[in-house]
Design an enzyme around this catalytic site. Structure first.
Site, PDB file in Angstrom:
ATOM      1  N   GLU A 166     -91.432   8.430  21.266  1.00  9.56           N
ATOM      2  CA  GLU A 166     -90.836   8.615  19.928  1.00  9.56           C
ATOM      3  C   GLU A 166     -91.871   8.306  18.840  1.00  9.56           C
ATOM      4  O   GLU A 166     -91.558   7.716  17.806  1.00  9.56           O
ATOM      5  CB  GLU A 166     -89.561   7.780  19.795  1.00  9.56           C
ATOM      6  CG  GLU A 166     -88.590   8.156  20.899  1.00  9.56           C
ATOM      7  CD  GLU A 166     -87.144   8.206  20.512  1.00  9.56           C
ATOM      8  OE1 GLU A 166     -86.818   8.051  19.331  1.00  9.56           O
ATOM      9  OE2 GLU A 166     -86.335   8.435  21.415  1.00  9.56           O
ATOM     10  N   SER A 203     -97.925   4.272  18.440  1.00 17.35           N
ATOM     11  CA  SER A 203     -98.224   3.311  17.363  1.00 17.35           C
ATOM     12  C   SER A 203     -99.139   3.937  16.316  1.00 17.35           C
ATOM     13  O   SER A 203     -99.004   3.675  15.114  1.00 17.35           O
ATOM     14  CB  SER A 203     -98.905   2.061  17.945  1.00 17.35           C
ATOM     15  OG  SER A 203     -97.960   1.260  18.599  1.00 17.35           O
TER      16      SER A 203
HETATM   17  C1  LIG Z   1     -91.567   7.903  29.629  1.00 15.49           C
HETATM   18  C2  LIG Z   1     -91.633   8.893  28.521  1.00 15.49           C
HETATM   19  C3  LIG Z   1     -90.467   9.481  28.053  1.00 15.49           C
HETATM   20  C4  LIG Z   1     -90.512  10.449  27.049  1.00 15.49           C
HETATM   21  N1  LIG Z   1     -89.363  11.069  26.656  1.00 15.49           N
HETATM   22  C5  LIG Z   1     -89.442  12.140  25.794  1.00 15.49           C
HETATM   23  C6  LIG Z   1     -88.280  12.914  25.511  1.00 15.49           C
HETATM   24  O1  LIG Z   1     -87.168  12.633  25.982  1.00 15.49           O
HETATM   25  N2  LIG Z   1     -88.420  14.005  24.708  1.00 15.49           N
HETATM   26  C7  LIG Z   1     -89.609  14.357  24.160  1.00 15.49           C
HETATM   27  O2  LIG Z   1     -89.665  15.357  23.449  1.00 15.49           O
HETATM   28  N3  LIG Z   1     -90.725  13.625  24.392  1.00 15.49           N
HETATM   29  C8  LIG Z   1     -90.674  12.527  25.208  1.00 15.49           C
HETATM   30  N4  LIG Z   1     -91.804  11.785  25.487  1.00 15.49           N
HETATM   31  C9  LIG Z   1     -93.075  12.208  24.909  1.00 15.49           C
HETATM   32  C10 LIG Z   1     -93.681  11.230  23.927  1.00 15.49           C
HETATM   33  O3  LIG Z   1     -92.974  11.241  22.730  1.00 15.49           O
HETATM   34  C11 LIG Z   1     -95.169  11.596  23.789  1.00 15.49           C
HETATM   35  O4  LIG Z   1     -95.807  11.203  24.988  1.00 15.49           O
HETATM   36  C12 LIG Z   1     -95.817  10.942  22.597  1.00 15.49           C
HETATM   37  O5  LIG Z   1     -95.313  11.458  21.398  1.00 15.49           O
HETATM   38  C13 LIG Z   1     -97.343  11.108  22.625  1.00 15.49           C
HETATM   39  O6  LIG Z   1     -97.703  12.439  22.842  1.00 15.49           O
HETATM   40  P1  LIG Z   1     -98.795  12.791  23.971  1.00 15.49           P
HETATM   41  O7  LIG Z   1     -98.382  12.102  25.212  1.00 15.49           O
HETATM   42  O8  LIG Z   1     -98.959  14.250  23.996  1.00 15.49           O
HETATM   43  O9  LIG Z   1    -100.117  12.097  23.457  1.00 15.49           O
HETATM   44  P2  LIG Z   1    -101.189  12.752  22.470  1.00 15.49           P
HETATM   45  O10 LIG Z   1    -100.501  13.347  21.306  1.00 15.49           O
HETATM   46  O11 LIG Z   1    -102.086  13.619  23.268  1.00 15.49           O
HETATM   47  O12 LIG Z   1    -101.983  11.470  21.995  1.00 15.49           O
HETATM   48  C14 LIG Z   1    -102.993  10.843  22.784  1.00 15.49           C
HETATM   49  C15 LIG Z   1    -103.533   9.655  21.998  1.00 15.49           C
HETATM   50  O13 LIG Z   1    -104.127  10.134  20.782  1.00 15.49           O
HETATM   51  C16 LIG Z   1    -103.529   9.473  19.681  1.00 15.49           C
HETATM   52  N5  LIG Z   1    -103.468  10.379  18.534  1.00 15.49           N
HETATM   53  C17 LIG Z   1    -102.983  11.645  18.491  1.00 15.49           C
HETATM   54  N6  LIG Z   1    -103.115  12.145  17.249  1.00 15.49           N
HETATM   55  C18 LIG Z   1    -103.695  11.189  16.497  1.00 15.49           C
HETATM   56  C19 LIG Z   1    -104.085  11.094  15.137  1.00 15.49           C
HETATM   57  N7  LIG Z   1    -103.888  12.101  14.260  1.00 15.49           N
HETATM   58  N8  LIG Z   1    -104.672   9.949  14.704  1.00 15.49           N
HETATM   59  C20 LIG Z   1    -104.862   8.920  15.566  1.00 15.49           C
HETATM   60  N9  LIG Z   1    -104.527   8.943  16.860  1.00 15.49           N
HETATM   61  C21 LIG Z   1    -103.924  10.050  17.315  1.00 15.49           C
HETATM   62  C22 LIG Z   1    -102.143   9.065  20.146  1.00 15.49           C
HETATM   63  O14 LIG Z   1    -101.610   8.019  19.368  1.00 15.49           O
HETATM   64  C23 LIG Z   1    -102.440   8.666  21.580  1.00 15.49           C
HETATM   65  O15 LIG Z   1    -102.942   7.362  21.614  1.00 15.49           O
HETATM   66  C24 LIG Z   1     -91.763  10.773  26.456  1.00 15.49           C
HETATM   67  C25 LIG Z   1     -92.931  10.151  26.905  1.00 15.49           C
HETATM   68  C26 LIG Z   1     -92.873   9.234  27.930  1.00 15.49           C
HETATM   69  C27 LIG Z   1     -94.154   8.594  28.405  1.00 15.49           C
END
Ligand SMILES: Cc1cc2nc3c(=O)[nH]c(=O)nc-3n(C[C@H](O)[C@H](O)[C@H](O)COP(=O)(O)OP(=O)(O)OC[C@H]3O[C@@H](n4cnc5c(N)ncnc54)[C@H](O)[C@@H]3O)c2cc1C
Length: 380
Positions: free
Chosen positions: A364, A367
């Site tokens: 969601e 950080s």
């Molecule tokens: C157990 C679990 C349950 C989940 N359930 C759902 C769900 O029900 N529905 C749903 O839609 N999603 C769900 N998610 C997805 C979750 O919301 C995403 O994993 C999360 O938003 C991060 O996206 P990502 O994994 O693609 O990471 P990325 O977006 O690839 O980010 C990788 C890293 O880069 C950092 N980063 C990215 N952009 C920036 C920026 N501009 N500046 C600084 N740092 C940045 C991030 O903070 C992170 O540390 C779930 C995830 C997990 C692990």
């Protein structure tokens, strides 16, 4: 902000605490160890009105408000974080449909989510290549006569194996329109062309079902469009603001469990001829844990209070989620330390709490994303 709970809020808190203590807590270690989806527990939560706490009674919900939802989440998360995240998502899906759905959509889906007829409702926004930046999503929906046809993939979908209804975001204008070309659809579980993938093998919240979805020519009727065409992104952002109150409450519940177990352990465990609770280094850890939990509680309650009173709460929800999730990780880490070698084993729950807390800084909105939201408002 009124810190005194009203009668409804006390009632919900007590009902959630009682159910969490009696039914949920005793199963939590086994749910984690066997990765069992707690279907019966979710049904029990539905019977208590806790899967639709802030959904109006005329749609089958408890109509008990946002503060009640936050309090209930804290109690359930204290017992089992896996159950709590699914409770949070189910509430978010029901509330979002109640708020943005047409009369027909509200009447069709909200009662099924609230009653537990649907074991889950899912929120399908993230994709394999678009998490923090959902504007970069690639899933598409194209109009074909009286239908929409959805193609693409979603990732990390909580409860997807069991969901009776999915809120699905898809691109309805070319990629260069970014967030302005995204629409939202209500897709029923089992719709042909919607394939649910294999469950993720996770560090924590192992009882919570997390799956990828594949949409391959998934055809839904024209009236599956949810909200305005190309207006889907706003719905996602508003739903996530509320969802962050759920996750900050989840983090708070996990941290409270870790502190309670650390207090009990430190009074029992002896080192250098005294219970370790008599060592100042342990006392200071316990004091810091309590302080962080209190701060997280107040921040979460502020966000919930603002939302309940129909005031702007987006920034406060991000602050609460950022602080509570990071505090939970620190508190659970200290709990493992207080338990010494035993804290590193499955014999005590401290290690489970640390694994469960870890994800609260990721989903969601990570950080980093919360800090971006907050910084934007700080800078004006
Ligand atoms: C157990 C679990 C349950 C989940 N359930 C759902 C769900 O029900 N529905 C749903 O839609 N999603 C769900 N998610 C997805 C979750 O919301 C995403 O994993 C999360 O938003 C991060 O996206 P990502 O994994 O693609 O990471 P990325 O977006 O690839 O980010 C990788 C890293 O880069 C950092 N980063 C990215 N952009 C920036 C920026 N501009 N500046 C600084 N740092 C940045 C991030 O903070 C992170 O540390 C779930 C995830 C997990 C692990």
């Amino acid at each position: 902000m009124d810190l005194e709970l009203n009668e409804t809020q006390k009632l919900v808190q007590n009902a959630a605490r009682d159910f969490a203590t009696r039914v949920v807590g005793p199963q939590a270690a086994e749910i984690d160890a066997t990765e069992r989806f707690p279907r019966d527990i979710l049904r029990g939560l539905a019977e208590l009105g806790l899967t639709a706490v802030n959904v109006p009674p005329e749609l089958g919900g408890a109509g008990a408000g946002v503060i009640s939802f936050a309090l209930a989440m804290q109690e359930v998360a204290r017992a089992c974080a896996s159950t709590a995240v699914m409770m949070s998502v189910a509430n978010m899906v029901g509330e979002t449909i109640a708020k943005f759905g047409t009369e027909a959509q509200r009447r069709l889906y909200c009662p099924k989510l609230a009653s537990g007829e649907y074991p889950m409702g899912s929120f399908a926004l993230s994709e394999p290549d678009a998490g923090s930046d959902p504007g970069g999503m690639r899933t598409t929906a194209r109009r074909d006569g009286e239908s929409w046809v959805i193609d693409g993939a979603k990732q990390w979908i909580t409860g997807g194996t069991y969901a009776g209804i999915f809120i699905v975001w898809a691109r309805t204008l070319p990629p260069e329109t970014s967030a302005k070309g995204i629409s939202c659809f209500l897709v029923e579980g089992g719709t042909p062309g919607l394939k649910v993938g294999r469950r993720e093998d996770k560090l924590g919240i192992r009882g919570s079902d997390t799956v990828p979805l594949e949409f391959d020519g998934c055809r839904v009727p024209a009236d599956a469009l949810f909200g305005q065409e190309n207006g889907g992104f706003k719905i996602a952002m508003m739903a996530l603001d509320g969802g962050r109150i759920g996750i900050s409450s989840q983090a708070l519940g996990i941290a409270r469990a870790a502190l309670a177990e650390s207090i009990a352990y430190s009074k029992e465990r002896r080192a250098f001829d005294v219970p370790i609770a008599q060592h100042q280094a342990i006392q200071f850890k316990l004091a810091d844990m309590q302080t962080q939990i209190d701060a997280a509680h107040l921040l979460s309650m502020r966000a919930a209070w603002l939302k309940e009173n129909h005031m702007a709460f987006s920034r406060e929800a991000s602050i609460a989620k950022l602080f509570a999730s990071e505090a939970a990780v620190r508190v659970c880490n200290d709990a493992v330390q207080i338990h010494g070698g035993y804290g590193y084993t499955r014999e005590f729950a401290a290690e489970r709490h640390l694994r469960d807390a870890r994800v609260t800084t990721i989903y969601e909105g990570t950080s980093e994303i919360q800090r971006m939201v907050i910084a934007r408002t700080v800078l004006g």
